[in-house]
Design a protein around this motif. Sequence first.
Motif, short mmCIF file in Angstrom:
data_model
loop_
_atom_site.label_atom_id
_atom_site.label_comp_id
_atom_site.label_asym_id
_atom_site.label_seq_id
_atom_site.Cartn_x
_atom_site.Cartn_y
_atom_site.Cartn_z
N GLY A 146 0.84 -1.20 0.00
CA GLY A 146 0.00 0.00 0.00
C GLY A 146 0.87 1.24 0.00
N GLY A 147 0.26 2.39 -0.29
CA GLY A 147 1.04 3.61 -0.32
C GLY A 147 0.19 4.86 -0.40
N THR A 148 0.81 6.00 -0.07
CA THR A 148 0.17 7.32 -0.19
C THR A 148 1.20 8.31 -0.70
N LEU A 149 0.69 9.41 -1.26
CA LEU A 149 1.54 10.54 -1.65
C LEU A 149 0.98 11.78 -0.98
N ALA A 150 1.77 12.37 -0.11
CA ALA A 150 1.42 13.65 0.51
C ALA A 150 2.27 14.72 -0.17
N ASP A 151 1.62 15.66 -0.88
CA ASP A 151 2.37 16.60 -1.73
C ASP A 151 1.85 18.02 -1.53
N THR A 152 2.72 18.91 -1.05
CA THR A 152 2.39 20.34 -0.95
C THR A 152 3.49 21.18 -1.60
N GLN A 153 4.18 20.62 -2.58
CA GLN A 153 5.34 21.32 -3.16
C GLN A 153 4.96 22.64 -3.82
N THR A 155 2.21 24.53 -3.14
CA THR A 155 1.27 25.36 -2.39
C THR A 155 1.88 25.72 -1.05
N ALA A 156 1.23 26.65 -0.38
CA ALA A 156 1.66 27.04 0.96
C ALA A 156 0.83 26.36 2.03
N ASP A 157 0.06 25.33 1.65
CA ASP A 157 -0.82 24.65 2.60
C ASP A 157 -0.18 23.38 3.13
N PHE A 158 -0.65 22.97 4.28
CA PHE A 158 -0.31 21.64 4.78
C PHE A 158 -1.15 20.60 4.02
N ASP A 159 -0.63 19.38 3.98
CA ASP A 159 -1.35 18.31 3.28
C ASP A 159 -1.52 17.12 4.21
N SER A 160 -2.66 16.46 4.11
CA SER A 160 -2.94 15.26 4.92
C SER A 160 -3.51 14.19 4.00
N ASP A 161 -2.88 13.03 3.98
CA ASP A 161 -3.32 11.94 3.11
C ASP A 161 -3.44 10.65 3.92
N SER A 162 -4.47 9.86 3.57
CA SER A 162 -4.73 8.60 4.28
C SER A 162 -4.95 7.48 3.28
N ASN A 163 -4.75 6.26 3.76
CA ASN A 163 -5.04 5.09 2.94
C ASN A 163 -5.33 3.91 3.87
N THR A 164 -5.90 2.86 3.28
CA THR A 164 -6.25 1.65 4.02
C THR A 164 -5.88 0.44 3.18
N ALA A 165 -5.40 -0.61 3.84
CA ALA A 165 -5.06 -1.85 3.14
C ALA A 165 -5.56 -3.03 3.96
N VAL A 166 -6.04 -4.06 3.26
CA VAL A 166 -6.46 -5.31 3.89
C VAL A 166 -5.52 -6.40 3.40
N VAL A 167 -4.82 -7.03 4.33
CA VAL A 167 -3.80 -8.02 3.95
C VAL A 167 -3.94 -9.27 4.81
N VAL A 168 -3.54 -10.38 4.24
CA VAL A 168 -3.50 -11.66 4.97
C VAL A 168 -2.08 -11.87 5.48
N LEU A 169 -1.95 -12.06 6.78
CA LEU A 169 -0.64 -12.21 7.40
C LEU A 169 -0.48 -13.60 8.02
N SER A 170 0.74 -14.08 8.00
CA SER A 170 1.11 -15.26 8.77
C SER A 170 1.64 -14.79 10.12
N GLN A 171 1.61 -15.67 11.09
CA GLN A 171 2.16 -15.32 12.40
C GLN A 171 3.64 -14.97 12.25
N GLY A 172 4.03 -13.82 12.83
CA GLY A 172 5.41 -13.39 12.76
C GLY A 172 5.73 -12.44 11.62
N THR A 196 -0.42 12.51 12.89
CA THR A 196 0.13 11.57 11.92
C THR A 196 0.09 10.21 12.60
N SER A 197 -0.73 9.30 12.09
CA SER A 197 -1.08 8.11 12.87
C SER A 197 -1.03 6.83 12.05
N PHE A 198 -1.02 5.72 12.77
CA PHE A 198 -0.96 4.38 12.19
C PHE A 198 -1.81 3.47 13.06
N ALA A 199 -2.68 2.67 12.43
CA ALA A 199 -3.56 1.77 13.18
C ALA A 199 -3.76 0.48 12.40
#
Length: 203
Positions: A146-153, A155-172, A196-199
Motif C-alpha cells: 500500500g502507499g500514499t503521496l502527501a504533496d504540498t510542493q 502550495t503554501a498549505d499543509f497536506d494530509s493523506d490517508s489510505n487503508t489496506a487489507v492483507v492476509v498475514l502469517s504469524q510473525g 500523523t497516525s498508524f492503526a
Amino acid sequence: MADEMKLMKNEIAVIRNLLREQIKRLTRLEMENDALKITVTKMENDNLLTKERRLLLSDAGSPSTTPLPVEPVAFYAYMSKSEPTPSNHHALVFDVLKTNLGNGYNKFSGTFVAPFAGTYVFTWTINTNPHGAHFINLMVNNAIVGGTLADTQDTADFDSDSNTAVVVLSQGDSVILRTTYNSDRADIYADSHAFTSFAGWRL
C-alpha cells in the motif's frame, strides 16, 4: 420308641430331599441371573456403539457451529512530534501508543509483528508541511502492499493523506510504514491537532 425313631428318620430324609431341591433351584437361578447380566451388558455396549456411530455421522455430515475463540488484536499509535526531512526508506515511528491489544506494535521501532495469522486491516494518515512531499509505503516484510503521496510542493498549505489496506498475514510477519521518496524541505508534520497516525486490527 422304635416307631418314634423311624418317624424321625423319615422326617429327616424328607427335609434332606427338600434341601437338595432348594439347592438345585438356587443354583439354577444363579445361572439364569448370570446369563441375564451378560445379556444386559451386551445390550448396553450395543447401545453405546450406536450412539457413537450417530455422533460420528452427525459430525461428518454437518460442520461444527461452535466458533473458535479469537484473541483480539488491534493497535493505534501516532507521532508525538514532527519528523524533519526523513531519508529514503526510513521507517516511521509512531511513539504514542494508545491501543495495543495482542502486543503486536512496537512504539520504539515502529514495527507491527502479527501475533496470530489472519486477515488484518491497516490504516494510516500522513501530514506534510508546506512545500514538501512524501511517498509513503506500507511494507509487509519486504513487499509493498500500500502507499500514499502527501504533496504540498506547489502550495503554501499543509497536506494530509490517508489510505487503508487489507492483507492476509502469517504469524510473525512484520508490517511498517516507510518513506520511499522525499523532496527538499519535506517534513512529516505532527502536533496535537494534526495527528500523523498508524492503526491496524485483525478481522
